[in-house]
Design a protein around this motif. Sequence first.
Motif, PDB file in Angstrom:
ATOM      1  N   GLY A 107       0.804  -1.218   0.000  1.00 21.03           N
ATOM      2  CA  GLY A 107       0.000   0.000   0.000  1.00 21.03           C
ATOM      3  C   GLY A 107       0.835   1.266   0.000  1.00 21.03           C
ATOM      4  O   GLY A 107       0.305   2.370  -0.050  1.00 21.03           O
ATOM      5  N   GLY A 108       2.178   1.130   0.077  1.00 19.79           N
ATOM      6  CA  GLY A 108       3.068   2.279   0.000  1.00 19.79           C
ATOM      7  C   GLY A 108       3.622   2.777   1.314  1.00 19.79           C
ATOM      8  O   GLY A 108       4.537   3.601   1.331  1.00 19.79           O
ATOM      9  N   GLU A 109       3.089   2.324   2.428  1.00 15.81           N
ATOM     10  CA  GLU A 109       3.581   2.778   3.734  1.00 15.81           C
ATOM     11  C   GLU A 109       4.807   1.967   4.157  1.00 15.81           C
ATOM     12  O   GLU A 109       5.040   0.870   3.665  1.00 15.81           O
ATOM     13  N   SER A 110       5.576   2.525   5.092  1.00 16.44           N
ATOM     14  CA  SER A 110       6.768   1.847   5.607  1.00 16.44           C
ATOM     15  C   SER A 110       6.419   1.006   6.823  1.00 16.44           C
ATOM     16  O   SER A 110       5.712   1.455   7.724  1.00 16.44           O
ATOM     17  N   LEU A 111       6.941  -0.208   6.825  1.00 18.96           N
ATOM     18  CA  LEU A 111       6.828  -1.080   7.988  1.00 18.96           C
ATOM     19  C   LEU A 111       8.203  -1.098   8.636  1.00 18.96           C
ATOM     20  O   LEU A 111       9.172  -1.565   8.052  1.00 18.96           O
ATOM     21  N   ASN A 112       8.281  -0.534   9.833  1.00 20.41           N
ATOM     22  CA  ASN A 112       9.556  -0.385  10.528  1.00 20.41           C
ATOM     23  C   ASN A 112       9.695  -1.453  11.602  1.00 20.41           C
ATOM     24  O   ASN A 112       8.818  -1.641  12.433  1.00 20.41           O
ATOM     25  N   VAL A 113      10.813  -2.155  11.548  1.00 19.88           N
ATOM     26  CA  VAL A 113      11.061  -3.295  12.425  1.00 19.88           C
ATOM     27  C   VAL A 113      11.902  -2.868  13.628  1.00 19.88           C
ATOM     28  O   VAL A 113      12.920  -2.200  13.473  1.00 19.88           O
ATOM     29  N   LYS A 114      11.439  -3.265  14.808  1.00 20.90           N
ATOM     30  CA  LYS A 114      12.214  -3.098  16.032  1.00 20.90           C
ATOM     31  C   LYS A 114      12.296  -4.460  16.694  1.00 20.90           C
ATOM     32  O   LYS A 114      11.273  -5.107  16.926  1.00 20.90           O
ATOM     33  N   ILE A 115      13.498  -4.906  16.972  1.00 17.49           N
ATOM     34  CA  ILE A 115      13.686  -6.188  17.657  1.00 17.49           C
ATOM     35  C   ILE A 115      14.333  -5.889  19.002  1.00 17.49           C
ATOM     36  O   ILE A 115      15.418  -5.311  19.064  1.00 17.49           O
ATOM     37  N   SER A 116      13.658  -6.284  20.055  1.00 12.60           N
ATOM     38  CA  SER A 116      14.175  -6.003  21.405  1.00 12.60           C
ATOM     39  C   SER A 116      15.228  -7.024  21.789  1.00 12.60           C
ATOM     40  O   SER A 116      15.424  -8.026  21.105  1.00 12.60           O
ATOM     41  N   GLU A 117      15.882  -6.768  22.901  1.00 15.99           N
ATOM     42  CA  GLU A 117      16.934  -7.666  23.384  1.00 15.99           C
ATOM     43  C   GLU A 117      16.397  -9.065  23.678  1.00 15.99           C
ATOM     44  O   GLU A 117      17.120 -10.051  23.556  1.00 15.99           O
ATOM     45  N   ASP A 118      15.112  -9.156  24.058  1.00 14.39           N
ATOM     46  CA  ASP A 118      14.535 -10.475  24.338  1.00 14.39           C
ATOM     47  C   ASP A 118      14.058 -11.182  23.070  1.00 14.39           C
ATOM     48  O   ASP A 118      13.517 -12.283  23.129  1.00 14.39           O
ATOM     49  N   GLY A 119      14.251 -10.535  21.898  1.00 14.02           N
ATOM     50  CA  GLY A 119      13.896 -11.149  20.623  1.00 14.02           C
ATOM     51  C   GLY A 119      12.493 -10.856  20.137  1.00 14.02           C
ATOM     52  O   GLY A 119      12.110 -11.295  19.054  1.00 14.02           O
ATOM     53  N   SER A 120      11.703 -10.133  20.938  1.00 12.53           N
ATOM     54  CA  SER A 120      10.352  -9.814  20.467  1.00 12.53           C
ATOM     55  C   SER A 120      10.436  -8.803  19.324  1.00 12.53           C
ATOM     56  O   SER A 120      11.320  -7.951  19.288  1.00 12.53           O
ATOM     57  N   ILE A 121       9.516  -8.945  18.403  1.00 11.92           N
ATOM     58  CA  ILE A 121       9.527  -8.139  17.178  1.00 11.92           C
ATOM     59  C   ILE A 121       8.337  -7.202  17.169  1.00 11.92           C
ATOM     60  O   ILE A 121       7.199  -7.623  17.396  1.00 11.92           O
ATOM     61  N   MET A 122       8.617  -5.929  16.894  1.00 10.76           N
ATOM     62  CA  MET A 122       7.578  -4.918  16.706  1.00 10.76           C
ATOM     63  C   MET A 122       7.604  -4.491  15.247  1.00 10.76           C
ATOM     64  O   MET A 122       8.675  -4.278  14.678  1.00 10.76           O
ATOM     65  N   ILE A 123       6.436  -4.368  14.659  1.00  8.81           N
ATOM     66  CA  ILE A 123       6.272  -3.782  13.328  1.00  8.81           C
ATOM     67  C   ILE A 123       5.442  -2.530  13.555  1.00  8.81           C
ATOM     68  O   ILE A 123       4.261  -2.624  13.913  1.00  8.81           O
ATOM     69  N   ASN A 124       6.059  -1.374  13.394  1.00  8.88           N
ATOM     70  CA  ASN A 124       5.431  -0.098  13.740  1.00  8.88           C
ATOM     71  C   ASN A 124       4.903  -0.186  15.170  1.00  8.88           C
ATOM     72  O   ASN A 124       5.669  -0.366  16.090  1.00  8.88           O
TER      73      ASN A 124
END
Length: 195
Positions: A107-124
């Motif tokens: 759809g054109g938007e950015s999906l930004n990945v954040k991976i924490s020290e415990d391995g959990s993944i955030m998408i936006n």
Amino acid sequence: ASNGVIHVIDAVLSFEADNTIVDIAKANGSFTTLLEAAEAAGLVETLSSPGALTVFAPTDEAFAAVEGLDAIMKDTDAVTLLLLNHVVGGNVLSTNLSNGLSVEALGGESLNVKISEDGSIMINNAKVVIADIEASNGVIHVIDAVLSFVGGDNDANNNIDETLAAVEETSGARSTIESFNLALVSAVFLQFFLW
């Protein structure tokens, strides 16, 4: 035997058909709203077609937290754009993600990945609660919120109302969405034959 070999096995062979993204979502039971939105947007066939797509799939619970969802679901352009911003071309497994990675959704938007020290993944603003559900035509990552795309700040506190207003604002170009949908189907079709 004089004309071949016989192998004795201890179970009946099973030949289950490969399940598409849509088949898996239907069988799970936690994605009713996502499937209704895909139907309203005319994307069920695309999400069932051969090819490779990655879907960041909000649960019914995640959709229930969205204020004004009924209005979005009734607006074909808005729901199409919202869903396309939860889909990435190709098979993107969690092992392909890295902290700080930004991927463009269909759809054109950015999906930004954040991976924490415990391995959990955030998408936006959404946490990946189940990763890497492989389908015959891609992969599903279950997320706990409908994705937000407001001003580059992707904390969990992003205002979903502002996000949906932005989606509604940009959804007036029906022909652009239809052209994009046709291009998406063509790309998936072409990718299938290039493999």
